[in-house]
Design an enzyme around this catalytic site. Structure first.
Site, PDB file in Angstrom:
ATOM      1  N   CYS A 275     -84.881 -17.618  75.975  1.00  0.00           N
ATOM      2  CA  CYS A 275     -83.436 -17.865  76.119  1.00  0.00           C
ATOM      3  C   CYS A 275     -83.006 -17.688  77.565  1.00  0.00           C
ATOM      4  CB  CYS A 275     -82.667 -16.920  75.224  1.00  0.00           C
ATOM      5  SG  CYS A 275     -83.134 -15.214  75.439  1.00  0.00           S
TER       6      CYS A 275
ATOM      7  N   GLU B 193     -80.278 -26.996  76.736  1.00  0.00           N
ATOM      8  CA  GLU B 193     -81.410 -26.082  76.674  1.00  0.00           C
ATOM      9  C   GLU B 193     -82.620 -26.819  76.081  1.00  0.00           C
ATOM     10  OE1 GLU B 193     -81.319 -22.887  73.674  1.00  0.00           O
ATOM     11  OE2 GLU B 193     -81.968 -21.547  75.275  1.00  0.00           O
TER      12      GLU B 193
ATOM     13  N   GLU C  63     -76.179 -13.558  70.196  1.00  0.00           N
ATOM     14  CA  GLU C  63     -77.001 -13.703  71.412  1.00  0.00           C
ATOM     15  C   GLU C  63     -77.581 -15.106  71.338  1.00  0.00           C
ATOM     16  OE1 GLU C  63     -77.378 -11.415  73.686  1.00  0.00           O
ATOM     17  OE2 GLU C  63     -76.792  -9.560  72.681  1.00  0.00           O
TER      18      GLU C  63
ATOM     19  N   LYS D 186     -83.703 -10.900  58.515  1.00  0.00           N
ATOM     20  CA  LYS D 186     -84.302 -12.186  58.160  1.00  0.00           C
ATOM     21  C   LYS D 186     -84.971 -12.776  59.392  1.00  0.00           C
ATOM     22  CE  LYS D 186     -83.518 -16.491  58.254  1.00  0.00           C
ATOM     23  NZ  LYS D 186     -84.868 -17.054  58.424  1.00  0.00           N
TER      24      LYS D 186
END
Ligand code: NAP
Ligand code: MG
Length: 489
Positions: free
Chosen positions: A299, A393, A264, A188
């Site tokens: 990331c 983040e 992750e 997906k």
């Protein structure tokens, strides 16, 4: 990277006819209804089908059938290798088309989608194809009257849910080792980036992967992602994305069949520059490149620059100069170095971080301006460890600079985070490099570089950056189970 001129990319974009259904059991199905908006100009590039539970059930059922009764898990590994190599060749054949789809759907510069992302995807598929027939099983020496075999078996149906920032690299890092191991898969993609994934599925069918071995369903995470996370027939869920959504997947697994979940997740990676860095200018240039590459939608972005006070002004001045010289523009222009952010909602989120940094008292050195879907490369210094910009983040082109006076202080600052994806240290001293690397809690530590890597080395995080490892032979462990067979002679 690409010598195709700007006009030619625009002409090709105008002539593109993307796949728009789900790809289930080797065929495209579903009514294209949900718009895919290009961050390039806000225009709709295509409509795609959007999955509810029934479509997810159909995709998982196709993968289940292909695993339980189809040829794929039963093929000799060398035959799986051959099929995956054919797939990689077709991806290479269509490299420009797929690169174009990525640049159109998520806005990264064409020179990077063609030169970096597609290179990584092709390399990844070939690498795991080649690994397929080079794995060995074990036979421990249990004694004279028995024979023990420890064999690796494919886990079954793997679902992969991935983000939009490196849409096909993240997908390939999961799908390639899963298929090489003999699993079947349902992918997906993120809502923002379904088109490149669908093209990959069409090529899998063309390469002769049996129906149901690789399926793609589109749809919002809360519906299609969740349905995969809760599905009783999914054996392993491999996820790349935010820490927040990673938590959901652990809950989905706990509330359903206890499927294994590999995560992750996000990062707030520290980049430590010591006064004895071999080349301070190179360190500064890399710091700037690292945070602005892919518009900061990385990331592993080195989003916290930790710089020794004695060299801070020299390093930061150079980072600021680099920020101001970056060429932002149309992702289809091969000379563009930074494109727009992926969506207006993400743009607003990044701007809110910039606002918070200002009101928390960080000093703005450059950037912070928004122009349509773009945000100028932004640098804040005098950032304090408790400010939001030092902790959360951003996933955008915004750098936080913190200063320190000793190596120990740098290590404390670096580890003062919930995340642990990556880190870097710049020094000429071998012992300092090793000591700092050992002290940093991160899945990857770079010394005198950033973002370097190879398919042969594992990639992943510690702490709230997750725990799985993509890439390398270790990734195969995620998609295989150990079976013990004990034979009494
Ligand atoms: P995200 O919001 O977590 O979404 C990632 C994927 O999960 C998308 O396919 C999304 O679908 C789906 N999803 C969203 N909500 C869901 C839910 N409630 N249940 C099930 N699935 C759900 O992340 P993103 O905005 O796409 O990407 C940015 C994040 O990814 C950042 O935090 C970044 O650090 C992380 N990332 C990590 C790595 C790594 O390797 N560690 C690499 C790249 C990115 P929809 O978007 O279609 O709703
Ligand atoms: Mg999303």
């Amino acid at each position: 990277m690409t010598d195709v001129p700007y006009e030619e990319w625009r002409a090709r974009a105008a002539g593109l006819v993307p796949h728009t259904g789900h790809h289930i059991g080797g065929e495209f199905t579903g009514t294209a209804a949900t718009p895919v908006v290009s961050p390039r100009d806000g225009k709709t590039i295509a409509h795609v089908a959007s999955a509810g539970r029934p479509e997810v059930d159909a995709a998982v059922a196709a993968a289940r059938r292909a695993f339980d009764t189809g040829p794929w898990p039963r093929l000799a590994p060398a035959e799986r290798k051959a099929a995956l190599l054919r797939w990689a060749d077709l991806i290479e054949r269509d490299r420009s088309t797929i690169a174009l789809l990525i640049s159109l759907e998520m806005g990264k510069p064409i020179s990077e989608s063609y030169g970096i992302e597609l290179r990584a995807v092709i390399n990844c598929v070939r690498w795991y194809a080649e690994a397929a027939d080079k794995q060995l099983d074990e036979s421990p020496r249990t004694g004279g009257s028995s024979l023990a075999l420890v064999t690796r078996e494919p886990v079954g149906v793997v679902a992969a849910v991935v983000p939009w920032n490196f849409p096909l690299t993240m997908a390939a890092w999961k799908i390639a080792p899963a298929l090489a191991s003999g699993c079947t898969a349902v992918l997906k993609p993120a809502e923002e980036s379904p088109l490149s994934a669908l093209h990959l599925a069409a090529l899998a069918a063309e390469a002769g992967l049996p129906p149901g071995v690789f399926n793609v369903v589109n749809g919002p995470g809360e519906v299609a992602g969740r349905a995969l996370g809760e599905h009783p027939d999914v054996d392993v869920l491999a996820f790349t994305g935010s820490t927040e959504v990673g938590r959901h997947f652990l809950r989905y697994a706990a509330g359903s069949n206890l499927k294994r979940v590999w995560l992750e997740l996000g990062g707030k990676s520290p980049n430590i520059i010591l006064p004895d860095a071999p080349d301070l200018d190179a360190a500064a240039d890399t710091a700037a490149w690292g945070i602005f590459f892919n518009a900061g939608e990385m990331c592993t972005a080195p989003s916290r620059l930790l710089v020794h006070r004695s060299i801070a002004s020299r390093v930061v001045d150079r980072v600021v100069a680099r920020a101001e010289s970056l060429r932002t523009g149309d992702p289809l222009d091969p000379s563009t170095e930074m494109g727009p952010l992926v969506s207006l909602s993400h743009h607003a989120r990044v701007m809110s971080h910039i606002q918070a940094a200002k009101s928390d008292g960080a000093r703005l050195r450059t950037g912070a301006t928004a122009d349509g879907r773009f945000i100028a490369p932004t640098v804040f210094d005098q950032v304090k460890p408790d400010m939001r910009l030092a902790r959360e983040e951003v996933f955008g082109p915004v750098l936080a600079v913190l200063e320190f006076d000793s190596v120990d202080e740098a290590i404390t600052l670096a580890n003062d985070t919930d995340y642990g994806l990556a880190a870097a240290v710049w020094t000429s001293d071998l012992s300092t490099a090793h000591k700092v690397s050992r002290s940093l809690r991160a899945g990857t530590v770079w010394v005198n570089c950033y973002e370097e890597g190879d398919m042969s080395v594992p990639f992943g995080g510690v702490k709230q950056s997750g725990h799985g490892r993509d890439k390398s032979l270790h990734a195969l462990d995620k998609y295989t189970d150990l079976k013990t067979t004990w034979i009494e002679l």
